[in-house]
Design a protein around this motif. Structure first.
Motif, PDB file in Angstrom:
ATOM      1  N   LYS A  65       0.836  -1.203   0.000  1.00 57.00           N
ATOM      2  CA  LYS A  65       0.000   0.000   0.000  1.00 57.00           C
ATOM      3  C   LYS A  65       0.868   1.249   0.000  1.00 57.00           C
ATOM      4  CE  LYS A  65      -4.229   1.723   0.293  1.00 57.00           C
ATOM      5  NZ  LYS A  65      -5.216   1.503  -0.787  1.00 57.00           N
ATOM      6  N   PHE A  66       1.889   1.272   0.843  1.00 61.03           N
ATOM      7  CA  PHE A  66       2.786   2.424   0.899  1.00 61.03           C
ATOM      8  C   PHE A  66       3.477   2.646  -0.438  1.00 61.03           C
ATOM      9  CE2 PHE A  66       3.699   2.370   5.792  1.00 61.03           C
ATOM     10  CZ  PHE A  66       2.357   2.574   6.022  1.00 61.03           C
ATOM     11  N   ALA A  67       3.794   1.546  -1.124  1.00 63.10           N
ATOM     12  CA  ALA A  67       4.513   1.658  -2.393  1.00 63.10           C
ATOM     13  C   ALA A  67       3.642   2.230  -3.503  1.00 63.10           C
ATOM     14  CB  ALA A  67       5.045   0.295  -2.825  1.00 63.10           C
ATOM     15  N   THR A  68       2.323   2.165  -3.349  1.00 65.60           N
ATOM     16  CA  THR A  68       1.429   2.679  -4.400  1.00 65.60           C
ATOM     17  C   THR A  68       1.139   4.166  -4.240  1.00 65.60           C
ATOM     18  OG1 THR A  68      -0.632   2.170  -3.203  1.00 65.60           O
ATOM     19  CG2 THR A  68       0.320   0.417  -4.556  1.00 65.60           C
ATOM     20  N   ARG A 176      10.885   5.188   1.935  1.00 68.20           N
ATOM     21  CA  ARG A 176       9.758   4.342   2.309  1.00 68.20           C
ATOM     22  C   ARG A 176      10.172   2.916   2.648  1.00 68.20           C
ATOM     23  NH1 ARG A 176       5.117   6.149  -2.086  1.00 68.20           N
ATOM     24  NH2 ARG A 176       5.735   8.325  -2.228  1.00 68.20           N
ATOM     25  N   GLY A 177      11.183   2.429   1.958  1.00 65.75           N
ATOM     26  CA  GLY A 177      11.615   1.057   2.186  1.00 65.75           C
ATOM     27  C   GLY A 177      12.247   0.830   3.540  1.00 65.75           C
ATOM     28  N   SER A 259       9.689  -2.611  -4.968  1.00 68.60           N
ATOM     29  CA  SER A 259       8.956  -1.477  -4.407  1.00 68.60           C
ATOM     30  C   SER A 259       9.922  -0.495  -3.750  1.00 68.60           C
ATOM     31  CB  SER A 259       7.925  -1.946  -3.378  1.00 68.60           C
ATOM     32  OG  SER A 259       8.554  -2.637  -2.313  1.00 68.60           O
ATOM     33  N   PHE A 260       9.410   0.711  -3.526  1.00 70.23           N
ATOM     34  CA  PHE A 260      10.152   1.763  -2.838  1.00 70.23           C
ATOM     35  C   PHE A 260      11.358   2.274  -3.616  1.00 70.23           C
ATOM     36  CE2 PHE A 260       8.474  -1.039   0.614  1.00 70.23           C
ATOM     37  CZ  PHE A 260       7.393  -0.247   0.913  1.00 70.23           C
ATOM     38  N   TYR A 261      11.423   1.959  -4.896  1.00 70.28           N
ATOM     39  CA  TYR A 261      12.462   2.542  -5.723  1.00 70.28           C
ATOM     40  C   TYR A 261      11.996   3.916  -6.209  1.00 70.28           C
ATOM     41  CZ  TYR A 261      14.724  -2.030  -5.837  1.00 70.28           C
ATOM     42  OH  TYR A 261      15.347  -3.200  -5.484  1.00 70.28           O
TER      43      TYR A 261
END
Length: 278
Positions: A65-68, A176-177, A259-261
């Motif tokens: 969810k955070f990655a979106t 975020r990661g 994710s988080f890139y």
């Protein structure tokens, strides 16, 4: 010596370096989903990865969810409960701490109505202290006086005089990661064991967030899969002088997500696929 165990067909499919394997890519915000999707594989395994986009364990759901989140990240904030004041974290003090954290984020949203933050709770090693990490934006430039008030308010609400109990630094989306880095797995397990009914992650100011929409499916070849992996390896590891051992093991899986890139990495993957007519 025990006889070597024969691989069944399903195990043979997943363990064999199959250059004829087919894969699918989907995008959602800063999230890149990549999973094997040829009929041979799917006949012996569960549904492809996109079916579990927001399912599974709580922390994995929030990781995705955070990655979106497509909004630009401006700040990374750590809110500590001073161990000189909060000497023991148990169920009662944890509940009080969460009440204070919620009251604090409510004040933030009242004073910065355009703000949004994603947060994660964490215990320090050996339960030596509780703290919250937040990444997001205040929706406006933050003045020195405003930052000072934010710090002072947190100290007053938690009863601390230790100014390091509030830390705010400028950041970008790659931060975020940090909440889901592998080295934090032990802390997550510790938190779950002690406070099983307590939310470990959350979002405030959701109305100010734009979440990415899951894209259509893009079929790709095994060769394109390797090209995508190499592109990310170069942009996120080689250029930064980082070790690729964990990454190299990760991409051996038949379904996984990046994710988080930073957005430029996601855009570079899309450009690469377009150049090769995907």
């Amino acid at each position: 010596m025990a006889a070597n165990k024969k691989l069944n067909l399903a195990e043979a499919i997943i363990r064999t370096n199959n250059h004829s394997a087919e894969y699918t890519v989907r995008f959602c915000g800063l999230l890149i989903l990549l999973y094997r999707s040829d009929p041979q594989y799917l006949a012996h395994h569960f549904a492809p990865y996109q079916g579990s986009l927001f399912n599974g364990k709580q922390h994995s759901r929030f990781a995705k969810k955070f990655a979106t989140i497509t909004n630009k990240t401006d700040w990374f904030i750590t809110l500590n409960f001073d161990t000189n004041v909060w000497k023991k974290i148990d169920e009662n003090t944890c509940e009080r701490a969460y009440d204070i954290f919620q009251a604090y984020t409510n004040l933030v949203m009242t004073n910065f109505p355009g703000a949004w933050f994603a947060w994660g709770a964490e215990l320090a090693f050996r339960n030596s202290g509780l703290h919250f990490h937040m990444f997001g934006s205040f929706g406006q430039e933050l003045s020195r006086d405003q930052k000072r008030v934010l710090k002072q308010t947190w100290l007053e609400m938690t009863g601390s005089i230790n100014r390091t109990a509030f830390k705010a630094v400028k950041a970008d989306s790659s931060v975020r990661g940090y909440l889901f880095s592998p080295e934090k797995n032990a802390r997550k397990k510790q938190f779950r064991k002690m406070f099983s009914g307590t939310h470990m992650f959350g979002i405030v100011g959701k109305r100010n967030i734009t979440f990415g929409k899951l894209s259509k499916e893009y079929p790709i070849s095994h060769e394109m899969k390797l090209m995508i992996e190499q592109l990310i390896r170069v942009m996120e590891y080689h250029r930064k002088g980082l070790d690729t051992a964990d990454y190299d093991n990760y991409v051996k899986r038949e379904f996984y997500h990046f994710s988080f890139y930073p957005k430029e990495v996601v855009d570079a993957v899309k450009k690469l696929m377009k150049q090769h007519n995907h």
